[in-house]
Enzyme design. Structure first.
Site, PDB file in Angstrom:
ATOM      1  N   CYS A  23       0.820  -1.221   0.000  1.00  0.00           N
ATOM      2  CA  CYS A  23       0.000   0.000   0.000  1.00  0.00           C
ATOM      3  C   CYS A  23       0.858   1.277   0.000  1.00  0.00           C
ATOM      4  CB  CYS A  23      -0.965  -0.039   1.158  1.00  0.00           C
ATOM      5  SG  CYS A  23      -2.267   1.177   0.966  1.00  0.00           S
ATOM      6  N   GLU A  60      -2.797  -8.666   4.363  1.00  0.00           N
ATOM      7  CA  GLU A  60      -2.969  -9.104   5.749  1.00  0.00           C
ATOM      8  C   GLU A  60      -4.421  -9.122   6.194  1.00  0.00           C
ATOM      9  OE1 GLU A  60      -1.743  -6.341   4.622  1.00  0.00           O
ATOM     10  OE2 GLU A  60      -2.248  -4.596   5.824  1.00  0.00           O
ATOM     11  N   HIS A 120      -4.057  -4.800   0.597  1.00  0.00           N
ATOM     12  CA  HIS A 120      -3.584  -5.271   1.909  1.00  0.00           C
ATOM     13  C   HIS A 120      -3.702  -6.795   2.016  1.00  0.00           C
ATOM     14  CE1 HIS A 120      -3.056  -1.444   4.029  1.00  0.00           C
ATOM     15  NE2 HIS A 120      -3.970  -1.009   3.186  1.00  0.00           N
TER      16      HIS A 120
END
Ligand code: XMP
Length: 509
Positions: free
Chosen positions: A79, A169, A167
Site C-alpha cells: 500500500c 494481511e 492489503h
C-alpha cells in the site's frame, strides 16, 4: 531468533495484522517505526513496508531511509510502501478519481510469477487508499491489476523487490496469506522455524544465559501472561524464581486458593500473600474509577515491594509484558491517549532498582497461549477469560465494601459456572457481572423487596480494543437470572448489557 523479518510501520492500523500473518507462517518478525530502523540488519532475511494514513505527496509523509534495504534484502512494499517506492523512484502517484476502498478482484495476473503461485485470476483483495500509482517506477514490471487499479502489483527488475497496493494481511484478501507465504518462503527463502516448541527452547536457553544464578521475583496474577512467563523462567532457573501471588480481596470467588493450589501443583516456588484488608482499607469511601485504580496500584506496589525485600539478594524483576504493549509504546504515533489508566498497571518504583526480564515481550496473546500449551500448562488455565488488575472493584459501581464484594462474587460464580456448564465459556472472550449502585422493587412470596440490581456482560473480541455483546441463548439467560435471584441474597433483578465497544467499554468503570 536467527531468522527474522523486519516490518516497517508507517502508522497503519493494519501493521500488527501483517506481523500476525507472518507469525502464522511460523516466521518470526518484528515491527519497527519507519524512523527507527535497526542499524544492524544482519539477522533480517526480508523486509515488509506497511501501509499508512498519509499520502506520499503530503509534506508530513513518512520518508524512510531504505539505503540499507533496497537491493540488499528481499523487500515487499504494501500500500503506502508501494506508492512510496513508485513516487521516489521515477514513477508517479496521484489522487485517485475512482473508489479504491473495499473489495476488488485481480482481473489480471502476470503468468508464471512465483509471487502469485496458487493464486487464481479474480482472487479477491482488499484496497484501502485514496492515492493511486499512475506510472510505475524505473525498471518495474506490472504483475497484477484490478478493474480500477492498473498497477495493483509490480516488481522491480534486478532486485528482489515486490510491491502491492492492496492489503494482503486483511481477512478479505482471500489469498493474502498465500502471497505473503510465496514472498517470504519461496522468494526470500526465510525458513519457517518459529514454532512454540522452538520458542520455548530458545527462550529457556536465553534466560539461563541472561539470568545465570541470580534470583528473580515475579508477581503472578492468575492470568495467562504472568503464568506462562513464570513457567518459562521456572524451566530456566528453577527455585531461583520467586513468585508472589497477592490476594487483593477483589478476585473471583475462591480464586485465590484454587489458583494458588494450581501454581503449587505446577512446582512453582510461589508465596500467596493475603492482603485483602489492606486493599479494602485503601479503597474505603473511594467511588471514582480512576482513584480506585490508583489506590489499588499503590497498595499492590507496597505489598509487592515489602514481599520482595524479604527475598535476599534478588536482582531481577520478571514481567508478563506482551508484544502489543511493546509496539504501543514505540509506535509511530506514540502511546495512544489514555482512555482508562490501566492495561498493565504502572511499573514498580525506581528505588527497587531491579533489572527487568520480560520473556514474552515478543509474543502476541494467541502465541502466549500456544507457548503455554507447549509448556504443558493446564488448558483450562490458558483458556481463562481476561480479568482486570483492579478486579471486582471496577465492577462494583460506587464504593467498595466486603459485603458488596461477596454479593458480586456469588453472582459472578453463578454466571461463569453457568457459561461453563452450558458449553458457552470458550465461545465468549470475556464475561462478568456488575453490581449496580441502585436498588429496585421486587416481590418474593407475599413480601415486597427492595434490593440490588446486577448486570451481566459477555463480549466477543480479539484484543479488547473493540467488542460486541454476545447473543447468549434466552434459555441460558433465563436460567442464570433465576439462579442468581434465588441463590444470592440481596439481589432481586438481573439485566443483560447489550452495548458494543465502542461507544461503550467492556468494563463499566
Ligand atoms: P475496557 O473497559 O477499557 O476494557 O473496554 C478492555 C479490557 O481491559 C480490561 N481492563 C483492565 N485491565 N487493569 C487491567 O489490567 C484495568 O484497570 C483495566 N480496566 C479494564 C478489561 O477487563 C478488558 O479486558
Amino acid at each position: 531468533m536467527q531468522h527474522n523479518v523486519l516490518i516497517l510501520d508507517f502508522g497503519s492500523q493494519y501493521t500488527q495484522l501483517i506481523a500476525r500473518r507472518v507469525r502464522e507462517l511460523n516466521i518470526f518478525c518484528e515491527i519497527f517505526p519507519y524512523n527507527h530502523i535497526p542499524s544492524d540488519l544482519s539477522s533480517y532475511k526480508a523486509v515488509i513496508l506497511g501501509g499508512s494514513p498519509f499520502s506520499v505527496r503530503g509534506e508530513d509523509a513518512p520518508h524512510p531511509d531504505l539505503s540499507q534495504i533496497r537491493g540488499k534484502l528481499p523487500l515487499l512494499a504494501v500500500c503506502y510502501g508501494a506508492q512510496y517506492l513508485a513516487h521516489f523512484s521515477g514513477g508517479e502517484v496521484a489522487a485517485s478519481n475512482t473508489r479504491e476502498y473495499g473489495r476488488a478482484n485481480l482481473s489480471f495476473i502476470k503468468e508464471n510469477e512465483i509471487f502469485f503461485e496458487d493464486v487464481a485470476v479474480n482472487s479477491q483483495v482488499w484496497m484501502s487508499h485514496s492515492d493511486s500509482i499512475k506510472a510505475l517506477p524505473t525498471n518495474a514490471v506490472k504483475l497484477a491489476s484490478t478493474h480500477d487499479v492498473e498497477f495493483a502489483a509490480y516488481k522491480i527488475e534486478g532486485e528482489t523487490t515486490y510491491a502491492i497496493q492492496y492489503h494482503p494481511e486483511v481477512f478479505h484478501s482471500t489469498d493474502g496469506s498465500k502471497m505473503l507465504e510465496n514472498f517470504l518462503v519461496k522468494i526470500a527463502e526465510v525458513p519457517q522455524t518459529f514454532t512454540p516448541n522452538a520458542f520455548v527452547e530458545e527462550m529457556v536457553a536465553e534466560l539461563k544465559e541472561k539470568v545465570g544464578n541470580d534470583k528473580v521475583v515475579l508477581g503472578l496474577s492468575g492470568g495467562v501472561d504472568s503464568t506462562v512467563a513464570a513457567v518459562l523462567l521456572h524451566q530456566a532457573i528453577g527455585k531461583n524464581l520467586y513468585c508472589i501471588f497477592v490476594n487483593n480481596g477483589l478476585l473471583r470467588k475462591n480464586e485465590f486458593q484454587s489458583v494458588l493450589d494450581q501454581y503449587e501443583g505446577m512446582g512453582l516456588n510461589v508465596k500467596g500473600v493475603d492482603a485483602s484488608e489492606r486493599f479494602y482499607a485503601a479503597l474505603a469511601g473511594v467511588t471514582d474509577p480512576e482513584l480506585k485504580r490508583k489506590a489499588i496500584g499503590n497498595a499492590f506496589i507496597e505489598v509487592f515491594d515489602a514481599e520482595s525485600q524479604l527475598i535476599e539478594d534478588v536482582t531481577w524483576l520478571a514481567q508478563g509484558t506482551i508484544y502489543p504493549d511493546v509496539i504501543e509504546s514505540v509506535s509511530v504515533k506514540g502511546p495512544s491517549a489514555t482512555i482508562k489508566s490501566h492495561h498493565n498497571v504502572g511499573g514498580l518504583p525506581d528505588y527497587m532498582k531491579l533489572k527487568i526480564v520480560e520473556p514474552l515481550r515478543m509474543l502476541f496473546k494467541d502465541e502466549v497461549r500456544r507457548v503455554g500449551a507447549s509448556l504443558g500448562i493446564d488448558p483450562e488455565l490458558l483458556g481463562r477469560h481476561p480479568f482486570p488488575g483492579p478486579g471486582l472493584s471496577i465492577r462494583i459501581l460506587g464504593d467498595i465494601t466486603l459485603e458488596k464484594v461477596q454479593i458480586l462474587q456469588d453472582v459472578d460464580a453463578v454466571f461463569i459456572d453457568g457459561l461453563k456448564s452450558w458449553g458457552l465459556y470458550d465461545k465468549v472472550w470475556q464475561a462478568g457481572a456488575i453490581l449496580l449502585p441502585v436498588n429496585s422493587v421486587g416481590v418474593m412470596g407475599d413480601e415486597r423487596t427492595y434490593e440490588k440490581v446486577v448486570a451481566l456482560r459477555a463480549v466477543e473480541s480479539t484484543d479488547g480494543m473493540t467488542a460486541d455483546w454476545v447473543h447468549l441463548p434466552y434459555e441460558f439467560l433465563m436460567k442464570v437470572s433465576n439462579d442468581i435471584i434465588n441463590k444470592v441474597k440481596g439481589v432481586n433483578r438481573v439485566v443483560y448489557d447489550i452495548s458494543s465497544k465502542p461507544p461503550a467499554t467492556i468494563e463499566w468503570e
